[in-house]
Design a protein around this motif. Structure first.
Motif, mmCIF file in Angstrom:
data_model
loop_
_atom_site.group_PDB
_atom_site.id
_atom_site.type_symbol
_atom_site.label_atom_id
_atom_site.label_comp_id
_atom_site.label_asym_id
_atom_site.label_seq_id
_atom_site.Cartn_x
_atom_site.Cartn_y
_atom_site.Cartn_z
ATOM 1 N N ASP A 1 0.819 -1.196 0.000
ATOM 2 C CA ASP A 1 0.000 0.000 0.000
ATOM 3 C C ASP A 1 0.866 1.264 0.000
ATOM 4 O O ASP A 1 2.072 1.203 0.198
ATOM 5 C CB ASP A 1 -0.954 -0.001 1.200
ATOM 6 C CG ASP A 1 -0.229 -0.096 2.532
ATOM 7 O OD1 ASP A 1 0.948 0.261 2.617
ATOM 8 O OD2 ASP A 1 -0.869 -0.525 3.507
ATOM 9 N N PRO A 2 0.240 2.416 -0.226
ATOM 10 C CA PRO A 2 0.993 3.667 -0.286
ATOM 11 C C PRO A 2 1.686 4.013 1.040
ATOM 12 O O PRO A 2 2.739 4.645 1.041
ATOM 13 C CB PRO A 2 -0.064 4.725 -0.617
ATOM 14 C CG PRO A 2 -1.241 3.988 -1.117
ATOM 15 C CD PRO A 2 -1.171 2.613 -0.573
ATOM 16 N N TYR A 3 1.121 3.586 2.152
ATOM 17 C CA TYR A 3 1.709 3.921 3.443
ATOM 18 C C TYR A 3 3.026 3.184 3.671
ATOM 19 O O TYR A 3 3.975 3.738 4.223
ATOM 20 C CB TYR A 3 0.718 3.620 4.575
ATOM 21 C CG TYR A 3 -0.579 4.347 4.382
ATOM 22 C CD1 TYR A 3 -0.646 5.726 4.516
ATOM 23 C CD2 TYR A 3 -1.731 3.666 4.016
ATOM 24 C CE1 TYR A 3 -1.834 6.408 4.312
ATOM 25 C CE2 TYR A 3 -2.918 4.340 3.804
ATOM 26 C CZ TYR A 3 -2.963 5.712 3.950
ATOM 27 O OH TYR A 3 -4.137 6.385 3.737
ATOM 28 N N THR A 4 3.096 1.938 3.234
ATOM 29 C CA THR A 4 4.340 1.179 3.349
ATOM 30 C C THR A 4 5.403 1.806 2.462
ATOM 31 O O THR A 4 6.546 1.994 2.890
ATOM 32 C CB THR A 4 4.113 -0.295 2.944
ATOM 33 O OG1 THR A 4 3.055 -0.833 3.730
ATOM 34 C CG2 THR A 4 5.366 -1.111 3.153
ATOM 35 N N VAL B 1 9.018 3.664 3.702
ATOM 36 C CA VAL B 1 10.328 3.306 3.159
ATOM 37 C C VAL B 1 11.021 4.538 2.591
ATOM 38 O O VAL B 1 12.199 4.788 2.861
ATOM 39 C CB VAL B 1 10.178 2.214 2.071
ATOM 40 C CG1 VAL B 1 11.486 1.979 1.345
ATOM 41 C CG2 VAL B 1 9.670 0.931 2.686
ATOM 42 N N VAL B 2 10.288 5.319 1.820
ATOM 43 C CA VAL B 2 10.866 6.509 1.186
ATOM 44 C C VAL B 2 11.265 7.549 2.238
ATOM 45 O O VAL B 2 12.357 8.111 2.176
ATOM 46 C CB VAL B 2 9.879 7.103 0.156
ATOM 47 C CG1 VAL B 2 10.365 8.445 -0.342
ATOM 48 C CG2 VAL B 2 9.695 6.132 -0.996
ATOM 49 N N LEU C 1 8.953 11.319 -4.485
ATOM 50 C CA LEU C 1 7.791 10.477 -4.184
ATOM 51 C C LEU C 1 6.969 11.033 -3.028
ATOM 52 O O LEU C 1 5.773 10.758 -2.925
ATOM 53 C CB LEU C 1 8.237 9.050 -3.868
ATOM 54 C CG LEU C 1 8.850 8.279 -5.032
ATOM 55 C CD1 LEU C 1 9.451 6.973 -4.541
ATOM 56 C CD2 LEU C 1 7.814 8.036 -6.107
ATOM 57 N N LEU C 2 7.612 11.792 -2.150
ATOM 58 C CA LEU C 2 6.890 12.391 -1.029
ATOM 59 C C LEU C 2 6.099 13.623 -1.464
ATOM 60 O O LEU C 2 5.062 13.938 -0.882
ATOM 61 C CB LEU C 2 7.867 12.772 0.088
ATOM 62 C CG LEU C 2 8.659 11.618 0.690
ATOM 63 C CD1 LEU C 2 9.679 12.147 1.693
ATOM 64 C CD2 LEU C 2 7.738 10.609 1.334
ATOM 65 N N ASP D 1 2.104 12.747 -5.211
ATOM 66 C CA ASP D 1 1.312 11.545 -4.918
ATOM 67 C C ASP D 1 0.995 10.731 -6.171
ATOM 68 O O ASP D 1 0.937 9.503 -6.120
ATOM 69 C CB ASP D 1 0.004 11.919 -4.213
ATOM 70 C CG ASP D 1 0.227 12.369 -2.781
ATOM 71 O OD1 ASP D 1 1.267 11.988 -2.206
ATOM 72 O OD2 ASP D 1 -0.634 13.094 -2.245
ATOM 73 N N ALA D 2 0.777 11.405 -7.297
ATOM 74 C CA ALA D 2 0.478 10.691 -8.539
ATOM 75 C C ALA D 2 1.683 9.848 -8.961
ATOM 76 O O ALA D 2 1.523 8.691 -9.386
ATOM 77 C CB ALA D 2 0.093 11.676 -9.639
ATOM 78 N N LEU D 3 2.878 10.414 -8.846
ATOM 79 C CA LEU D 3 4.095 9.664 -9.170
ATOM 80 C C LEU D 3 4.255 8.482 -8.218
ATOM 81 O O LEU D 3 4.590 7.373 -8.642
ATOM 82 C CB LEU D 3 5.318 10.578 -9.095
ATOM 83 C CG LEU D 3 6.674 9.909 -9.301
ATOM 84 C CD1 LEU D 3 6.773 9.333 -10.703
ATOM 85 C CD2 LEU D 3 7.801 10.884 -9.026
ATOM 86 N N ALA D 4 3.987 8.700 -6.940
ATOM 87 C CA ALA D 4 4.096 7.618 -5.955
ATOM 88 C C ALA D 4 3.111 6.496 -6.282
ATOM 89 O O ALA D 4 3.449 5.315 -6.163
ATOM 90 C CB ALA D 4 3.846 8.150 -4.548
ATOM 91 N N ASP D 5 1.907 6.845 -6.740
ATOM 92 C CA ASP D 5 0.927 5.826 -7.121
ATOM 93 C C ASP D 5 1.392 5.019 -8.334
ATOM 94 O O ASP D 5 1.211 3.798 -8.379
ATOM 95 C CB ASP D 5 -0.432 6.464 -7.414
ATOM 96 C CG ASP D 5 -1.136 6.935 -6.156
ATOM 97 O OD1 ASP D 5 -0.800 6.444 -5.063
ATOM 98 O OD2 ASP D 5 -2.028 7.804 -6.271
#
Length: 142
Positions: free
Chosen positions: A9-12, A16-17, A69-70, A73-77
């Motif tokens: 998931d995005p939270y994990t 990490v990031v 990535l922080l 959000d679109a890039l992180a997704d």
């Protein structure tokens, strides 16, 4: 095969990031790094750190600048989606990893606590005493 533990998931990914960005900034996060590193390996599988860099490179971003990535959000997704694809592709492969413990065992919480308690003592001892010479073979016990 059903997974137990941390999810993809995005939270994990964010944990990490955030931790890697803090390490690059020089923040002391030894215990957190061990916990989150294990979490990332459990969630995304071996090679997760290289896979994040590869996913960033595929998105046209520098592979070593995870801080984007922080902020985006679109890039992180999209990176998370690439990690999902990679995890699905690697599900059948059994990668070998180096471990200090036999399969199915670990030092547990007590071993970790003992290491943390003795960290300062061991660091002082290492700074004061000369290194022991390593000799091949075993010591004889009488």
């Amino acid at each position: 095969m059903e997974r137990t533990g941390p999810g993809l998931d995005p939270y994990t990914l964010r944990a990490v990031v955030e931790l890697e960005v803090a390490l690059e900034a020089g923040v002391a996060v030894d215990a957190a790094h061990a916990v989150v590193g294990d979490l990332a390996l459990a969630a995304f599988g071996p090679g997760v750190f290289g896979a994040i860099g590869e996913a960033l490179a595929e998105e046209g971003r520098p592979a070593d600048e995870w801080a984007v990535l922080l902020a985006d959000d679109a890039l992180a997704d999209r990176v998370l989606g690439r990690l999902h694809e990679r995890t699905g592709d690697d599900a059948g492969e059994g990668e070998l990893v180096w471990s200090a413990y036999p399969p199915g065992s670990s030092p547990g919480r007590e071993g970790f606590r003992r290491a943390v308690r003795r960290r300062r003592e061991n660091a002082l001892t290492a700074a004061v005493l000369p290194r022991r010479h390593r000799v091949a073979g075993r010591r004889r016990r009488d």
